[in-house]
Design a protein around this motif. Sequence first.
Motif: not given
Lengths: 357, 336
Positions: B132-133, B135, B313
């Motif tokens: 997710v965002e 990461h 992603a």
Amino acid sequence: MPFAQAPAPTAPAPGRSGDRLGPASAEPRRPDLGQLRSFYRDMALTRAFDRAATALQRQGELALWAPSLGQEAAQVGSAHALGPHDWVFPSYREHGVLLSRGVDPRRLLGLFRGADNGGWDPSEQRVHLYTLVVGAQALPAVGYGIGLALDGDPGAVVVYLGDGATSQGEVCEALVWAASCAAPVLFLIQNNGWAISTPTRTQARVELARRGEGFGVPGERVDGNDAEACHAATAAALARIRAGEGPQLIEALTYRIGPHTTSDDPSRYRRPEEEAEWAARDPLALARARLEELGAADAAFFAEVEAAGEALAASAREHCLGIKPERLDQVFEWAYATPHALVAEELATLAAPGGPR
Amino acid sequence: MSVLAPAATVGLGQAINQALAAELAADRKVLVMGEDVGVLGGVFRVTGGLSERFGPERVRDTPLGEAGIVGTAIGLALRGYRPVCEIQFDGFVFPAFSQITTQLAKLRSRSRGRLAVPVTIRIPYGGRIGAVEHHSESPEALFAHTAGLRVVSPSNAQDAYDMTRAAIACPDPVIIFEPKSLYWSKGELVAGAERARDGDTLNQARLARRRPGAAVTLAAYGPSVPQALAAAGQLAGEGVEAEVIDLRAISPIDFDAIERSVAQTGRLVVVHEAPVFFGAGAEIAARITERCFYLLEAPVLRVGGYHLPYPPALLEQAYLPGPERVVAAVRQALAF
């Protein structure tokens, strides 16, 4: 009392319901039975949705899921106290808040599937997008509140934070700013005992309810597994904000029954006895018992809620499989409001002969 | 003379674990600190078992605050400790950015060399894990741009081990960008029993040639090295022999060695996950053009992330520079 002498709270102990409730809750409760039913309903729907999302992750349909399991009372109870003008700035686990505010929780699935980074229009239900950087929503929430006040808007901002977030410097700055500007902001801390593997005592040696005191933000602790208590405390805090008393803070003492996310394994760092103690204080079971005790709901009601939960869970799967991921050219489109030469140049390479470079 | 252990096959993350264990064992001033690094062993388990072995005083679960992790590490370093900080994910480093750029990077200079701040900061970075965002990002250029910091990134287990030990031994602050997509990538590791001295090995972390070739040079580091190698394999099938060099460090960058390679090939393509705009590749292109303009048969080309926020992603395969885009750039370079 000097901080050094304050008792160091460990992971919140169960069974302390109501021992430190604020003024509003200290008054005798005259439960609004319809309201209690709506709390239960939203909590049960949140639970059903959360379980469905966890299952979708296990089936490989979501990249990750952050369960709200166990925090339904804190989320639903508080969210129901918000008025139509109020705004929510959530972290990333407030599924029950979203559902209670009328954001279709299925719109969360794109974020966790890797299909989008947002998923809903924040202006529709006055719910800002999820924030994955811990505590990063606090300062924007305060700024939004300052803006509401400047505009003479009757709304307030409720910023949802976890116990871990209270250690972030930005959250401390948010408390400073909120107090300094008398911003209409409620800091609602769900203390669920654990920041991944780190217990709350590592974050704070005083009750988190007292975290705001020195900044000029009064706080109180509430039983976060009691939806009525959370509702009453939130309503009272919002009333104080609207009365011009400045920012407020609530620590809702609850428990993260599940893992931090589906990537986490709590058995590595916490005792099964602790989990069992808290399972016995499951907020959904408590809410149901309360309704039954008051004779406020019959079998048909519970059956209807259960069916609604099953329908939501089933539709979650269908919705998830049907999500159309964003396209890269859309990401280019959304990067800037007005043309940017570099972005245009790179976008052109996507369609160039020989493929992108 | 160092005593070498027999070679073992370990993952890149496990190699870092062994390096941390070796340093903790060698020097009681070495500390490991970060969110969830203790009992849990870190979210990637890179610090697994260290708390049990060395105790929670030395392998410290911190409160949740990156400015706090780095800021207190600076104080500990001033006090003579050698802290190794873990930032849980690339996108979470920014609360610490002020401490890193205004304090950590400058104290030696401001004190006219009197103060040493031997802090190591480990940052798992990069994409390809479907996360997710926040990461999956590659913010290394922001740190390489900051004078006073050394910035390295391993692409295999041995380098990860050596760099980690060398970083801890180094009197300068070092940021290790660890390619999280390669944490489980196995490689041979010969673990040294003795400690590196005075950061020498970090200075000697010159780039390594991963594949020889005469037609074009592919320069990459960290998670992009396997991508460059895959591209080189594909090109070999077309009769184009690409040389692949692993930069290993992006501050400093071993420009001499890049120049030597380019002198043989005349063409250079730089590959990294970070956005191309103001990225490490831009610096390399400029320097190589300055140094060996007349040896170049084509402009230095860059393949990397776009000038976009890291996308969701499901789009990352299209966003990240894979072998196809590297090959396309090589064809473009060969066409000049």
